[in-house]
Scaffold this active site. Structure first.
Site, PDB file in Angstrom:
ATOM      1  N   SER A  97       0.799  -1.260   0.084  1.00  0.00           N
ATOM      2  CA  SER A  97       0.012   0.024  -0.163  1.00  0.00           C
ATOM      3  C   SER A  97       1.023   1.088  -0.013  1.00  0.00           C
ATOM      4  CB  SER A  97      -0.994  -0.192   1.329  1.00  0.00           C
ATOM      5  OG  SER A  97      -1.993   1.020   1.084  1.00  0.00           O
ATOM      6  N   ASP A 240      -1.972   6.380  -3.482  1.00  0.00           N
ATOM      7  CA  ASP A 240      -0.800   5.392  -2.702  1.00  0.00           C
ATOM      8  C   ASP A 240      -0.673   4.405  -3.718  1.00  0.00           C
ATOM      9  OD1 ASP A 240      -3.385   4.111  -2.441  1.00  0.00           O
ATOM     10  OD2 ASP A 240      -2.793   3.078  -0.700  1.00  0.00           O
ATOM     11  N   ASP A 242      -0.997   1.275  -4.123  1.00  0.00           N
ATOM     12  CA  ASP A 242      -1.983   0.329  -4.898  1.00  0.00           C
ATOM     13  C   ASP A 242      -3.176   0.874  -4.846  1.00  0.00           C
ATOM     14  OD1 ASP A 242      -2.875   0.677  -2.019  1.00  0.00           O
ATOM     15  OD2 ASP A 242      -3.570  -1.231  -1.728  1.00  0.00           O
ATOM     16  N   ASP A 244      -5.635   2.380  -3.785  1.00  0.00           N
ATOM     17  CA  ASP A 244      -7.121   2.387  -2.972  1.00  0.00           C
ATOM     18  C   ASP A 244      -7.413   3.700  -2.091  1.00  0.00           C
ATOM     19  OD1 ASP A 244      -5.386   2.056  -0.902  1.00  0.00           O
ATOM     20  OD2 ASP A 244      -6.300   0.281  -0.190  1.00  0.00           O
TER      21      ASP A 244
HETATM   22 MG    MG Z   1      -3.675   1.236  -0.105  1.00  0.00          MG
END
Ligand code: MG
Length: 451
Positions: A97, A240, A242, A244
């Site tokens: 992340s 960020d 990844d 999300d």
């Molecule tokens: Mg993330």
């Protein structure tokens, strides 16, 4: 029992506590828990991603599961794939992340594509620590196949849930900064589908994160703030590692704090139907003000997006999210989604016909002050108990740590999940009052830690 999963999956420094051996064993434990069937596997662009995802895949296949490799995609894209293909056992995403370059992690998804509930994680931990792995015989070892359709499926899902025509008409200029993370393969294309003029920064997937660190904080987004102004863009968006999470920069190049984007999106979502908004105890009061005005109400939870998502599902919430840019749109899926958040923010701009800076300036204004006080891990529980004693008789909330409400603000004191310290968050109408409340919170921790 010792825990394997933290608040957001299993994380560690590659080559130290995040290794191929660990990944195989975790894959076997997850596979044993899932039983026979199919599971989706995805990763972000971290340098160790191919190594760890193959190790996890080997563990899953050894237990007899078919592995569907989605490749390098955002976490919410993998979650949506599992969510839409209702027959999968779940999924695994190799990602750390927002963590720095040297980290990687393993995140397990349930059959709905949600971050796994704590009880399910405990079942996997039991298999892992007791080494009770199910092992398929030679004829039942799982297969591995690739499916490159996840990105297209995900982008079509997002586009079906926003007013594409209204956004296209605005012909917005957007600078996208996916941090060289997984958002590189989705967000620039999503923006183009929405009729935007798109400029990208850190737009090539690269697990060395050469342009900036993956956490979208104000310290890391100097280039984005600069480029938005230079390009005369309507806004900038940063993810960020990844993707999300989504954080915005307004047309003047100012960093928009996540509380404010959360409030703007909450107002827009509630305008259609009212309803419940779920957010952790640490989010700004600006959200309560906006939601109250829109005829809805706010439910506060412990800090952590899986907790927010579970509460939203259980309570039938209309909207929810965190102040770090992790926002959940339940009609799309019950998890944070950076791509969906961008599309929805463009919809807000298209509908309101105002600039992002004007929309943010019209929100109720609060000042936030944060501090940290060192507390040894072995004093954590005693300090919390001491805090509760010290604030006896005052208006407090103990959902997560101790939150003291005053007539003109609040201060929240809670132990960090990862470091030997207590975090202090204070909010008030003026910076001076926020500072005073933060100082009081820090002083309370220092008194409580002494016992
Ligand atoms: Mg993330």
């Amino acid at each position: 029992m010792t825990r394997l999963f933290g608040t957001n999956g299993i994380r560690g420094v590659v080559g130290q506590d995040m290794t191929a051996d660990l990944a195989v064993r975790v894959g076997r434990a997850i596979g044993t828990h899932f039983g026979r069937g199919s599971v989706a596997l995805a990763r972000d662009p971290r340098l160790s991603g191919p190594m760890l995802s193959r190790a996890v895949a080997a563990g899953l296949m050894a237990s007899g599961l078919e592995v569907i490799d989605l490749g390098m995609v955002p976490t919410p894209c993998a979650q949506y794939y599992v969510h839409v293909h209702g027959h999968l056992k779940g999924g695994v995403v190799i990602t750390a992340s927002h963590n720095p370059r040297e980290f990687n992690g393993i995140k397990a998804l349930d059959a709905q594509g949600m971050e796994m509930a704590r009880e399910e994680e405990e079942a996997i931990e039991t298999v892992y620590f007791e080494e009770r792995y199910a092992t398929a015989d030679w004829s039942a070892v799982g297969d591995l196949r690739s499916d490159p359709s996840a990105i297209d499926l995900y982008l079509r899902g997002i586009l079906s849930r926003v007013d594409v025509e209204a956004i296209r008409k605005r012909r917005l200029t957007v600078v996208a900064d996916p941090a060289s993370g997984a958002g590189c393969v989705t967000t620039p294309y999503l923006l183009r589908s929405l009729g935007c003029r798109v400029l990208t920064l850190n737009g090539q997937p690269d697990g060395a994160f050469p342009g900036r660190l993956p956490e979208p904080t104000v310290e890391h987004l100097g280039d984005l703030m600069h480029l938005v102004v230079e390009a005369k863009a309507d806004l900038g968006v940063a993810h960020d590692g990844d993707a999300d999470r989504a954080i915005f920069v307004d047309e003047r190049g100012a960093f928009l704090y996540g509380d404010k984007s959360l409030a703007l999106l909450a107002r827009s979502e509630l305008a259609k139907r009212g309803g419940l908004v779920v957010t952790p105890v640490s989010t700004s009061s600006v959200l309560d003000d906006v939601v109250r005005e829109a005829g809805g109400h706010v439910l506060r939870t412990k800090v952590g997006s899986p907790i927010v998502a579970r509460a939203m599902l259980a309570q039938g919430a209309a909207f929810g999210g965190e102040e770090n840019g992790g926002i959940i749109f339940p009609e799309h899926q019950f998890c944070r989604d950076g791509g969906m958040t961008v599309a929805k923010m463009l919809e807000v701009l298209a509908r309101e016909g105002q600039s992002l800076s004007a929309l943010a300036a019209a929100l109720p204004q609060y000042s936030l002050k944060k501090e940290a006080v060192p507390v040894p891990v072995e004093r954590r529980e005693a300090t919390l108990e001491g805090l509760v004693r010290l604030v006896k008789g005052r208006k407090v909330e103990t959902i997560d740590g101790v939150k003291i409400h005053e007539a003109d603000g609040w201060v929240l004191v809670r132990p960090s999940g990862t470091e030997p310290l207590f975090r202090v968050y204070a909010e008030a109408k003026t910076p001076e009052r926020a500072q005073a409340l933060a100082a009081e919170g820090a002083e309370l921790v220092r008194r409580a830690v002494k016992g």
